[in-house]
Motif scaffolding. Sequence first.
Motif, PDB file in Angstrom:
ATOM      1  N   GLY A   1       0.813  -1.219   0.000  1.00 24.53           N
ATOM      2  CA  GLY A   1       0.000   0.000   0.000  1.00 24.53           C
ATOM      3  C   GLY A   1       0.836   1.253   0.000  1.00 24.53           C
ATOM      4  N   GLY A   2       2.149   1.088   0.167  1.00 23.64           N
ATOM      5  CA  GLY A   2       3.004   2.260   0.271  1.00 23.64           C
ATOM      6  C   GLY A   2       3.591   2.683  -1.061  1.00 23.64           C
ATOM      7  N   ILE A   3       3.584   3.973  -1.300  1.00 27.74           N
ATOM      8  CA  ILE A   3       4.238   4.502  -2.507  1.00 27.74           C
ATOM      9  C   ILE A   3       5.465   5.265  -2.020  1.00 27.74           C
ATOM     10  CG2 ILE A   3       3.978   5.919  -4.563  1.00 27.74           C
ATOM     11  CD1 ILE A   3       0.868   5.698  -3.917  1.00 27.74           C
ATOM     12  N   PRO A   4       6.652   4.824  -2.418  1.00 28.68           N
ATOM     13  CA  PRO A   4       7.852   5.494  -1.905  1.00 28.68           C
ATOM     14  C   PRO A   4       7.954   6.928  -2.408  1.00 28.68           C
ATOM     15  CG  PRO A   4       8.401   3.877  -3.600  1.00 28.68           C
ATOM     16  CD  PRO A   4       6.945   3.763  -3.353  1.00 28.68           C
ATOM     17  N   GLU A   5       8.546   7.780  -1.585  1.00 30.54           N
ATOM     18  CA  GLU A   5       8.794   9.149  -2.012  1.00 30.54           C
ATOM     19  C   GLU A   5       9.904   9.120  -3.047  1.00 30.54           C
ATOM     20  OE1 GLU A   5       5.853  10.400   0.153  1.00 30.54           O
ATOM     21  OE2 GLU A   5       7.042  11.753  -1.080  1.00 30.54           O
ATOM     22  N   ASP A   6       9.921  10.106  -3.914  1.00 26.73           N
ATOM     23  CA  ASP A   6      10.979  10.189  -4.937  1.00 26.73           C
ATOM     24  C   ASP A   6      11.054   8.928  -5.789  1.00 26.73           C
ATOM     25  OD1 ASP A   6      13.919  12.133  -4.027  1.00 26.73           O
ATOM     26  OD2 ASP A   6      12.205  12.502  -5.322  1.00 26.73           O
ATOM     27  N   CYS A   7       9.912   8.440  -6.113  1.00 27.71           N
ATOM     28  CA  CYS A   7       9.842   7.224  -6.924  1.00 27.71           C
ATOM     29  C   CYS A   7      10.204   7.607  -8.360  1.00 27.71           C
ATOM     30  CB  CYS A   7       8.401   6.731  -6.831  1.00 27.71           C
ATOM     31  SG  CYS A   7       8.021   5.325  -7.809  1.00 27.71           S
ATOM     32  N   GLU A   8      10.777   6.658  -9.089  1.00 21.81           N
ATOM     33  CA  GLU A   8      11.138   6.885 -10.497  1.00 21.81           C
ATOM     34  C   GLU A   8       9.932   7.363 -11.304  1.00 21.81           C
ATOM     35  OE1 GLU A   8      14.261   6.259 -11.674  1.00 21.81           O
ATOM     36  OE2 GLU A   8      13.744   6.692 -13.771  1.00 21.81           O
ATOM     37  N   ILE A   9       8.767   6.931 -10.874  1.00 19.52           N
ATOM     38  CA  ILE A   9       7.548   7.286 -11.601  1.00 19.52           C
ATOM     39  C   ILE A   9       7.293   8.788 -11.530  1.00 19.52           C
ATOM     40  CG2 ILE A   9       5.026   7.042 -11.549  1.00 19.52           C
ATOM     41  CD1 ILE A   9       5.317   4.156 -11.373  1.00 19.52           C
ATOM     42  N   ASP A  10       7.679   9.407 -10.416  1.00 23.92           N
ATOM     43  CA  ASP A  10       7.496  10.850 -10.271  1.00 23.92           C
ATOM     44  C   ASP A  10       8.199  11.612 -11.395  1.00 23.92           C
ATOM     45  OD1 ASP A  10       7.830  10.621  -6.667  1.00 23.92           O
ATOM     46  OD2 ASP A  10       6.050  10.541  -7.953  1.00 23.92           O
ATOM     47  N   LYS A  11       9.327  11.044 -11.849  1.00 19.07           N
ATOM     48  CA  LYS A  11      10.098  11.739 -12.896  1.00 19.07           C
ATOM     49  C   LYS A  11       9.471  11.535 -14.280  1.00 19.07           C
ATOM     50  CE  LYS A  11      14.218  10.833 -10.221  1.00 19.07           C
ATOM     51  NZ  LYS A  11      15.108   9.740  -9.892  1.00 19.07           N
ATOM     52  N   LEU A  12       8.704  10.448 -14.424  1.00 15.15           N
ATOM     53  CA  LEU A  12       8.184  10.117 -15.764  1.00 15.15           C
ATOM     54  C   LEU A  12       6.720  10.501 -15.960  1.00 15.15           C
ATOM     55  CD1 LEU A  12       9.761   6.558 -15.997  1.00 15.15           C
ATOM     56  CD2 LEU A  12      10.351   8.489 -17.473  1.00 15.15           C
ATOM     57  N   ILE A  13       6.058  10.816 -14.876  1.00 14.99           N
ATOM     58  CA  ILE A  13       4.588  10.918 -14.923  1.00 14.99           C
ATOM     59  C   ILE A  13       4.077  12.028 -15.839  1.00 14.99           C
ATOM     60  CG2 ILE A  13       4.204  12.419 -12.914  1.00 14.99           C
ATOM     61  CD1 ILE A  13       2.203   9.247 -13.850  1.00 14.99           C
ATOM     62  N   ASP A  14       4.885  13.016 -16.084  1.00 12.40           N
ATOM     63  CA  ASP A  14       4.419  14.100 -16.967  1.00 12.40           C
ATOM     64  C   ASP A  14       4.551  13.740 -18.444  1.00 12.40           C
ATOM     65  OD1 ASP A  14       5.670  16.595 -14.674  1.00 12.40           O
ATOM     66  OD2 ASP A  14       3.632  15.777 -14.933  1.00 12.40           O
ATOM     67  N   ASN A  15       5.206  12.636 -18.716  1.00 11.66           N
ATOM     68  CA  ASN A  15       5.312  12.165 -20.108  1.00 11.66           C
ATOM     69  C   ASN A  15       3.975  11.530 -20.495  1.00 11.66           C
ATOM     70  OD1 ASN A  15       5.678  10.154 -22.235  1.00 11.66           O
ATOM     71  ND2 ASN A  15       7.848  10.672 -22.123  1.00 11.66           N
ATOM     72  N   ARG A  16       3.392  12.037 -21.577  1.00 16.95           N
ATOM     73  CA  ARG A  16       2.041  11.628 -21.985  1.00 16.95           C
ATOM     74  C   ARG A  16       1.938  10.117 -22.231  1.00 16.95           C
ATOM     75  NH1 ARG A  16      -1.128  14.748 -26.724  1.00 16.95           N
ATOM     76  NH2 ARG A  16      -3.133  14.827 -25.641  1.00 16.95           N
ATOM     77  N   ARG A  17       2.940   9.611 -22.950  1.00 16.48           N
ATOM     78  CA  ARG A  17       2.904   8.172 -23.297  1.00 16.48           C
ATOM     79  C   ARG A  17       3.022   7.324 -22.040  1.00 16.48           C
ATOM     80  NH1 ARG A  17       3.112   7.584 -28.817  1.00 16.48           N
ATOM     81  NH2 ARG A  17       4.385   9.086 -29.916  1.00 16.48           N
ATOM     82  N   PHE A  18       3.877   7.786 -21.111  1.00 17.22           N
ATOM     83  CA  PHE A  18       4.059   7.040 -19.875  1.00 17.22           C
ATOM     84  C   PHE A  18       2.763   7.025 -19.081  1.00 17.22           C
ATOM     85  CE2 PHE A  18       6.358   4.963 -16.588  1.00 17.22           C
ATOM     86  CZ  PHE A  18       5.747   5.378 -15.415  1.00 17.22           C
ATOM     87  N   ARG A  19       2.103   8.174 -19.008  1.00 17.58           N
ATOM     88  CA  ARG A  19       0.851   8.263 -18.260  1.00 17.58           C
ATOM     89  C   ARG A  19      -0.186   7.290 -18.811  1.00 17.58           C
ATOM     90  NH1 ARG A  19      -0.039  12.794 -14.883  1.00 17.58           N
ATOM     91  NH2 ARG A  19      -2.286  12.616 -15.017  1.00 17.58           N
ATOM     92  N   ALA A  20      -0.264   7.246 -20.151  1.00 16.48           N
ATOM     93  CA  ALA A  20      -1.251   6.366 -20.793  1.00 16.48           C
ATOM     94  C   ALA A  20      -0.949   4.899 -20.467  1.00 16.48           C
ATOM     95  CB  ALA A  20      -1.261   6.597 -22.301  1.00 16.48           C
ATOM     96  N   LEU A  21       0.343   4.551 -20.525  1.00 14.11           N
ATOM     97  CA  LEU A  21       0.750   3.170 -20.232  1.00 14.11           C
ATOM     98  C   LEU A  21       0.482   2.828 -18.766  1.00 14.11           C
ATOM     99  CD1 LEU A  21       2.196   0.736 -21.584  1.00 14.11           C
ATOM    100  CD2 LEU A  21       4.329   1.604 -20.633  1.00 14.11           C
ATOM    101  N   PHE A  22       0.813   3.761 -17.886  1.00 15.36           N
ATOM    102  CA  PHE A  22       0.628   3.590 -16.445  1.00 15.36           C
ATOM    103  C   PHE A  22      -0.853   3.377 -16.131  1.00 15.36           C
ATOM    104  CE2 PHE A  22       1.800   3.408 -12.281  1.00 15.36           C
ATOM    105  CZ  PHE A  22       1.582   4.519 -11.485  1.00 15.36           C
ATOM    106  N   LEU A  23      -1.682   4.195 -16.751  1.00 12.53           N
ATOM    107  CA  LEU A  23      -3.125   4.100 -16.560  1.00 12.53           C
ATOM    108  C   LEU A  23      -3.639   2.728 -16.984  1.00 12.53           C
ATOM    109  CD1 LEU A  23      -5.726   5.608 -15.792  1.00 12.53           C
ATOM    110  CD2 LEU A  23      -5.858   6.422 -18.146  1.00 12.53           C
TER     111      LEU A  23
END
Lengths: 354, 118
Positions: free
Chosen positions: A62-84
Motif C-alpha cells: 500500500g506504500g508509494i515510496p517518495e521520490d519514486c522513479e515514476i514521479d520523474k516520468l509521470i508528466d510524459n504523456r505516453r508514460f501516463r497512458a501506459l501507467f493508466l
Amino acid sequence: MDFLNFFNVKQLLVLVLLELLVMLACLLFLGGYSRLKSKILLREKKWNALINETLTNVIITGGIPEDCEIDKLIDNRRFRALFLKHIVDAQDKFSGSASENLITLFRRYRLEDTVVEKLRSNNTKKIALALRVIGALKLVDYVNNVEHFIHSKSKEVYSEAQYSLVALRGFEGLDFLTDFKEPMSDWQQLRLLKEVGQIPPEYIEYVTRWLHTDNVYVLYFCFRLIRKEQLFVFLDKVVAYATHPDEKVRIQVVKTIAAFENEENSTRLIEMFVGNTEAIQFEILKALKYLRNSENEEFFVDQLQNNKLQHFKVLAAESLVGIRRKDRLSIMLMEGELKQESMDVIKYVLKESV
Amino acid sequence: MKILIAEDDELILRTIEHKLKKEGFDIILTRNGKEAIESIEKESVDLVITDIMMPFASGIEILSAIKSLNKKIPTIVLSSMGQEEIVIDAFDLGASDFMVKPFSPNELLLRIKRLLSL
C-alpha cells in the motif's frame, strides 16, 4: 549522332545518380526509423518493468515510496497512458485492499485528468479506455458522462459504457438491456455479471421484461444472471425455452436447469435429451455428469452401450465413475457383452480414474 | 516451506511471490505449465498455486501430472469467471481450493496457511 549519344549517356548518368540518391535516402530513413522503433520498444520495456515493480509494491504494502522513479516520468504523456492501462488491468486481477491501494495510486498521480482528456477526444479507442477506467476504478463522479455513450455507434465504446454503468450502479445499470438490439459477446456478459452486485427487490419485473426480448444475446445474459444469483422463481420460465429454435438458448436452458438443486432437474434434462440435437444432448449429458445423481445410473449405462458417438460413451462412463459405480463398469467389462468401442471406453475411463 | 507458482501473468506472479516471500516461504516461479511440471518432478514442493489457462500445459494438466507422480501436494487453482466447469474438473483431479480473479492476496495467504496447517 555522337551529339545525340552524348545527351543519352548524360541523361542515363543523371537517372542512375538520382536513383542512387533515392535509395540512399530510403536506407537512411529505414535505418533511422528502425533505430527509433528499437529505442521506443526498449523504453516501453523499461517502463513496463518499472510499472510492474511499483504496482507489486503498492498492491502488497500500500506504500508509494517518495521520490519514486515514476514521479520523474509521470508528466510524459505516453508514460501516463501506459501507467493508466496497467492500473486498470491490475484492477481486473486483484480485489480487497490490493484494489483499494491501486485506486490510491491512481489518485496520487491525478490520473483522472488523463481520463477526462480521453473522454473528450474524438478517438473511439481513447474514449473506450476512459470508460473502462471509470468502471474499473469506480469513479462515481463520472457516471453521468458514461450514460451519454451507451448509444454510441462504436461497439467498443458502448460495450465499455455498459460495463461502466453496471460497475457504478450495479443491477440498475443493466436497464439498457430493455432496448438493446445488438449482439453481446460471452466475455462482455461475464464482465457485466461480475459487477452486478446486490439484486434489488424489484428484480422480478426487470428480468421478466428482459426474458421477453427478441435479442437472443439478452436471453443468454438473463439465463446467466438467473444461474449466478440463483433466482429460483424463474426456473419454470426458463424451462419454457427448452424448445427455443436457437441452439445456444437451449444450451443455456440446460445449464440453468442443472444449476438449481432440486429433485426434478435430472428428469427435466433427460426429457429434453430425447430428440434434441447432438450439441444439446452432449450439454445435457455433461450437466447430468456434474449433478452426480445416482438415479441417473441406467441413463448413463444406456448411453455407454447404445450411443454411437465415442465422446458420449466416454462422458457416460465418467458419469458412472462420478456416482461411484466403477464396479458396474468393471462388471460390464468382465461380462464382455458390449461392442468393442464401449469396452475400449470403459478400459480408458477406468485407467484414468485410478 | 516451498511453494510453486505457475502463472503466465507477470504482475500476478510477482505479486504472489512478493507476498509469500514476506511471510518466509521459499518460492519457485514458473511461467507456463511445462516449466511447472518439470519443477514438480525435480523438486520437493509443499504447495502449488496454479492458473488454469497457460501456455504449453494448463493447470488441469499440472494437476494430472501431480496425480500421476503420486505426490500429495495441496493445490490452489486460480480461475477466471466462467470457468466453473474447469474448476470442477480440477477438484476431480485433486485440487484443494480455488480462487476466482480478481482475488485478494491477503485471502490467498490465509488459504495457503490453512492448507499447510500453519
